[in-house]
Motif scaffolding. Structure first.
Motif, PDB file in Angstrom:
ATOM      1  N   GLU A  40      -7.295  19.360 -48.434  1.00  0.00           N
ATOM      2  CA  GLU A  40      -5.936  19.444 -47.884  1.00  0.00           C
ATOM      3  C   GLU A  40      -5.853  18.848 -46.484  1.00  0.00           C
ATOM      4  O   GLU A  40      -4.982  18.010 -46.205  1.00  0.00           O
ATOM      5  CB  GLU A  40      -5.483  20.907 -47.834  1.00  0.00           C
ATOM      6  CG  GLU A  40      -5.145  21.513 -49.169  1.00  0.00           C
ATOM      7  CD  GLU A  40      -4.678  22.955 -49.028  1.00  0.00           C
ATOM      8  OE1 GLU A  40      -4.238  23.525 -50.034  1.00  0.00           O
ATOM      9  OE2 GLU A  40      -4.744  23.509 -47.899  1.00  0.00           O
ATOM     10  N   ASN A  41      -6.745  19.276 -45.618  1.00  0.00           N
ATOM     11  CA  ASN A  41      -6.642  18.872 -44.215  1.00  0.00           C
ATOM     12  C   ASN A  41      -6.997  17.404 -44.001  1.00  0.00           C
ATOM     13  O   ASN A  41      -6.328  16.712 -43.220  1.00  0.00           O
ATOM     14  CB  ASN A  41      -7.507  19.774 -43.343  1.00  0.00           C
ATOM     15  CG  ASN A  41      -6.899  21.148 -43.139  1.00  0.00           C
ATOM     16  OD1 ASN A  41      -5.995  21.333 -42.334  1.00  0.00           O
ATOM     17  ND2 ASN A  41      -7.375  22.130 -43.893  1.00  0.00           N
ATOM     18  N   PHE A  42      -8.021  16.909 -44.693  1.00  0.00           N
ATOM     19  CA  PHE A  42      -8.349  15.487 -44.553  1.00  0.00           C
ATOM     20  C   PHE A  42      -7.266  14.616 -45.184  1.00  0.00           C
ATOM     21  O   PHE A  42      -7.005  13.500 -44.712  1.00  0.00           O
ATOM     22  CB  PHE A  42      -9.721  15.189 -45.166  1.00  0.00           C
ATOM     23  CG  PHE A  42     -10.867  15.536 -44.258  1.00  0.00           C
ATOM     24  CD1 PHE A  42     -10.903  15.064 -42.947  1.00  0.00           C
ATOM     25  CD2 PHE A  42     -11.909  16.338 -44.698  1.00  0.00           C
ATOM     26  CE1 PHE A  42     -11.948  15.389 -42.094  1.00  0.00           C
ATOM     27  CE2 PHE A  42     -12.965  16.661 -43.852  1.00  0.00           C
ATOM     28  CZ  PHE A  42     -12.982  16.178 -42.544  1.00  0.00           C
ATOM     29  N   PHE A  43      -6.630  15.121 -46.246  1.00  0.00           N
ATOM     30  CA  PHE A  43      -5.528  14.376 -46.867  1.00  0.00           C
ATOM     31  C   PHE A  43      -4.372  14.236 -45.878  1.00  0.00           C
ATOM     32  O   PHE A  43      -3.790  13.145 -45.733  1.00  0.00           O
ATOM     33  CB  PHE A  43      -5.052  15.093 -48.140  1.00  0.00           C
ATOM     34  CG  PHE A  43      -3.928  14.385 -48.836  1.00  0.00           C
ATOM     35  CD1 PHE A  43      -4.133  13.175 -49.478  1.00  0.00           C
ATOM     36  CD2 PHE A  43      -2.649  14.931 -48.856  1.00  0.00           C
ATOM     37  CE1 PHE A  43      -3.091  12.517 -50.123  1.00  0.00           C
ATOM     38  CE2 PHE A  43      -1.604  14.285 -49.487  1.00  0.00           C
ATOM     39  CZ  PHE A  43      -1.826  13.070 -50.125  1.00  0.00           C
ATOM     40  N   ILE A  44      -4.047  15.333 -45.180  1.00  0.00           N
ATOM     41  CA  ILE A  44      -2.984  15.291 -44.177  1.00  0.00           C
ATOM     42  C   ILE A  44      -3.328  14.294 -43.075  1.00  0.00           C
ATOM     43  O   ILE A  44      -2.484  13.489 -42.642  1.00  0.00           O
ATOM     44  CB  ILE A  44      -2.752  16.688 -43.566  1.00  0.00           C
ATOM     45  CG1 ILE A  44      -2.018  17.594 -44.560  1.00  0.00           C
ATOM     46  CG2 ILE A  44      -1.950  16.595 -42.271  1.00  0.00           C
ATOM     47  CD1 ILE A  44      -0.580  17.190 -44.819  1.00  0.00           C
ATOM     48  N   VAL A  45      -4.577  14.313 -42.607  1.00  0.00           N
ATOM     49  CA  VAL A  45      -5.006  13.392 -41.547  1.00  0.00           C
ATOM     50  C   VAL A  45      -4.890  11.942 -42.016  1.00  0.00           C
ATOM     51  O   VAL A  45      -4.371  11.080 -41.300  1.00  0.00           O
ATOM     52  CB  VAL A  45      -6.455  13.692 -41.114  1.00  0.00           C
ATOM     53  CG1 VAL A  45      -6.976  12.600 -40.171  1.00  0.00           C
ATOM     54  CG2 VAL A  45      -6.536  15.051 -40.432  1.00  0.00           C
ATOM     55  N   ILE A  46      -5.356  11.682 -43.243  1.00  0.00           N
ATOM     56  CA  ILE A  46      -5.316  10.314 -43.782  1.00  0.00           C
ATOM     57  C   ILE A  46      -3.878   9.830 -43.931  1.00  0.00           C
ATOM     58  O   ILE A  46      -3.557   8.688 -43.581  1.00  0.00           O
ATOM     59  CB  ILE A  46      -6.045  10.256 -45.150  1.00  0.00           C
ATOM     60  CG1 ILE A  46      -7.547  10.463 -44.944  1.00  0.00           C
ATOM     61  CG2 ILE A  46      -5.787   8.919 -45.844  1.00  0.00           C
ATOM     62  CD1 ILE A  46      -8.323  10.663 -46.219  1.00  0.00           C
ATOM     63  N   ILE A  62      -0.344  17.775 -35.314  1.00  0.00           N
ATOM     64  CA  ILE A  62      -0.685  18.287 -36.653  1.00  0.00           C
ATOM     65  C   ILE A  62      -2.066  17.798 -37.069  1.00  0.00           C
ATOM     66  O   ILE A  62      -2.854  18.548 -37.661  1.00  0.00           O
ATOM     67  CB  ILE A  62       0.387  17.867 -37.685  1.00  0.00           C
ATOM     68  CG1 ILE A  62       1.698  18.610 -37.410  1.00  0.00           C
ATOM     69  CG2 ILE A  62      -0.091  18.157 -39.107  1.00  0.00           C
ATOM     70  CD1 ILE A  62       2.851  18.172 -38.290  1.00  0.00           C
ATOM     71  N   CYS A  63      -2.383  16.524 -36.758  1.00  0.00           N
ATOM     72  CA  CYS A  63      -3.711  15.981 -37.055  1.00  0.00           C
ATOM     73  C   CYS A  63      -4.795  16.795 -36.369  1.00  0.00           C
ATOM     74  O   CYS A  63      -5.822  17.120 -36.973  1.00  0.00           O
ATOM     75  CB  CYS A  63      -3.784  14.527 -36.573  1.00  0.00           C
ATOM     76  SG  CYS A  63      -3.539  13.318 -37.866  1.00  0.00           S
ATOM     77  N   ASN A  64      -4.567  17.137 -35.113  1.00  0.00           N
ATOM     78  CA  ASN A  64      -5.548  17.921 -34.365  1.00  0.00           C
ATOM     79  C   ASN A  64      -5.683  19.333 -34.920  1.00  0.00           C
ATOM     80  O   ASN A  64      -6.784  19.891 -34.958  1.00  0.00           O
ATOM     81  CB  ASN A  64      -5.161  17.965 -32.887  1.00  0.00           C
ATOM     82  CG  ASN A  64      -5.629  16.753 -32.113  1.00  0.00           C
ATOM     83  OD1 ASN A  64      -6.673  16.767 -31.476  1.00  0.00           O
ATOM     84  ND2 ASN A  64      -4.861  15.683 -32.197  1.00  0.00           N
ATOM     85  N   GLU A 299       7.907  12.422 -47.534  1.00  0.00           N
ATOM     86  CA  GLU A 299       8.193  11.029 -47.893  1.00  0.00           C
ATOM     87  C   GLU A 299       6.924  10.186 -47.842  1.00  0.00           C
ATOM     88  O   GLU A 299       6.702   9.325 -48.706  1.00  0.00           O
ATOM     89  CB  GLU A 299       9.242  10.452 -46.939  1.00  0.00           C
ATOM     90  CG  GLU A 299      10.618  11.073 -47.064  1.00  0.00           C
ATOM     91  CD  GLU A 299      11.208  10.923 -48.465  1.00  0.00           C
ATOM     92  OE1 GLU A 299      11.008   9.832 -49.069  1.00  0.00           O
ATOM     93  OE2 GLU A 299      11.839  11.877 -48.961  1.00  0.00           O
ATOM     94  N   SER A 300       6.084  10.427 -46.862  1.00  0.00           N
ATOM     95  CA  SER A 300       4.847   9.661 -46.732  1.00  0.00           C
ATOM     96  C   SER A 300       3.887   9.959 -47.885  1.00  0.00           C
ATOM     97  O   SER A 300       3.239   9.052 -48.412  1.00  0.00           O
ATOM     98  CB  SER A 300       4.175   9.988 -45.399  1.00  0.00           C
ATOM     99  OG  SER A 300       3.029   9.182 -45.209  1.00  0.00           O
ATOM    100  N   ILE A 301       3.819  11.240 -48.283  1.00  0.00           N
ATOM    101  CA  ILE A 301       2.959  11.618 -49.412  1.00  0.00           C
ATOM    102  C   ILE A 301       3.451  10.965 -50.691  1.00  0.00           C
ATOM    103  O   ILE A 301       2.652  10.488 -51.515  1.00  0.00           O
ATOM    104  CB  ILE A 301       2.914  13.159 -49.559  1.00  0.00           C
ATOM    105  CG1 ILE A 301       2.147  13.780 -48.379  1.00  0.00           C
ATOM    106  CG2 ILE A 301       2.249  13.558 -50.875  1.00  0.00           C
ATOM    107  CD1 ILE A 301       2.165  15.291 -48.370  1.00  0.00           C
TER     108      ILE A 301
END
Length: 315
Positions: A40-46, A62-64, A299-301
């Motif tokens: 989940e978290n790496f997907f958000i970062v990517i 949010i990335c941090n 939208e980005s996802i």
């Protein structure tokens, strides 16, 4: 200070769940939660890094937060799994202190980043015309450097005083990871000063950040109430909803852990379960909250799915 050349601590894990079946259930739970947190978290970062439309202050924060969530769980879960699966329940003196330091740094940095996001949200809602000017790249970088750097103060102070203690006898820590409160109790000398310092820093940080959040959202609510249109209210909610939800869950879970750890009525296993919920709940739900409650991330996802998954199947 400690006596002995190869002093080690023993992490007892969950004392009330030592049978094979219980360990299997706990192993499956921690492993599944850890994999989910990483994905989940790496997907958000990517997603945020790959989409230039998300290269804005809020998404940098949010990335941090995502990286903090990965840090906190990686500090705790792998060692916990090694204990549950292979009975590798010993941890060296130095490794225990490193784990305590990293955990304190991560949890403190998380609070600071959420506080910095409060400032970002106040500017976005209360002074939208000045947002681009005020929330410059330089300011965002400065805030993040301060968040991570100032977060070093708590673990440095607490562990400096912990290192002044003597560890020469008790070495069984009733937890599945090295935490400050459990660690200092292993000392064979008086640790009352350390206990008071832990209380001051822990409670002080929670109260300080609660005040920051209350003042920030008080100002936001006052501004929103001046807007008469329903669209204006919805826009404000979409702007702050995800952050507000994360702030509430973080403070409530941290506060609940803090209270239960000091109330004798709660059993050791109950306290460990509550701490587990805190360590795993926020890292699991934070990416979901930001994904579901932030329109631009949604939208980005969708773009990522359409570009990489649907297109792949069509080919």
């Amino acid at each position: 200070m400690y006596n002995g050349t190869e002093f080690e601590f023993i992490l007892l894990g969950f004392p009330g769940f030592q049978d094979k079946e219980s360990k299997s259930i706990l192993t499956a739970f921690f492993f599944s939660a850890y994999i989910l947190i990483l994905l989940e978290n790496f997907f958000i970062v990517i997603v945020i890094v790959a989409d230039e439309n998300l290269h804005k202050p809020m998404y940098v924060f949010i990335c941090n937060l995502a990286l903090v969530d990965v840090l906190i769980t990686t500090i705790v879960i792998p060692k916990t799994l090694a204990n549950l699966m292979f009975n590798l329940n010993t941890i060296s003196f130095s490794a225990c202190f490193v784990q305590t330091f990293a955990f304190l740094h991560g949890t403190t940095a998380q609070l600071h980043i959420l506080a910095a996001m409060c400032y970002d949200r106040v500017i976005a809602v209360c002074n939208p015309l000045q947002y681009v000017t005020v929330m410059s790249n330089k300011l965002v970088i400065t805030l993040l450097v301060l968040c991570w750097t100032v977060a070093l103060v708590t673990p440095l102070v607490l562990l400096y005083f912990a290192l002044q203690l003597s560890f020469c006898g008790p070495n069984k820590i009733p937890n599945y990871y090295c935490g400050h409160a459990a660690l200092i109790k292993m000392s064979c000398t008086d640790y009352s000063i350390n206990s008071v310092l832990g209380l001051v820093f822990g409670l002080g940080l929670l109260i300080l950040h609660a005040i920051i959040f209350i003042i920030s959202y008080g100002k936001i609510i006052v501004t929103v109430l001046k807007v008469k249109s329903a669209d204006g209210h919805m826009k404000a909610f979409s702007t702050c909803g995800a952050h507000l939800f994360v702030v509430i869950t973080t403070l409530l879970s941290a506060g609940f852990v803090y209270v239960t750890s000091r109330v004798p009525a709660f059993s050791l296993d109950a306290r460990l379960m509550v701490a587990t919920v805190q360590n795993l709940l926020c890292p699991v739900i934070n990416p979901i909250i930001y994904s579901l409650m932030t329109k631009e991330i949604i939208e980005s996802i969708k773009k990522v799915i359409q570009k990489n998954i649907i297109k792949h199947f069509q080919e």
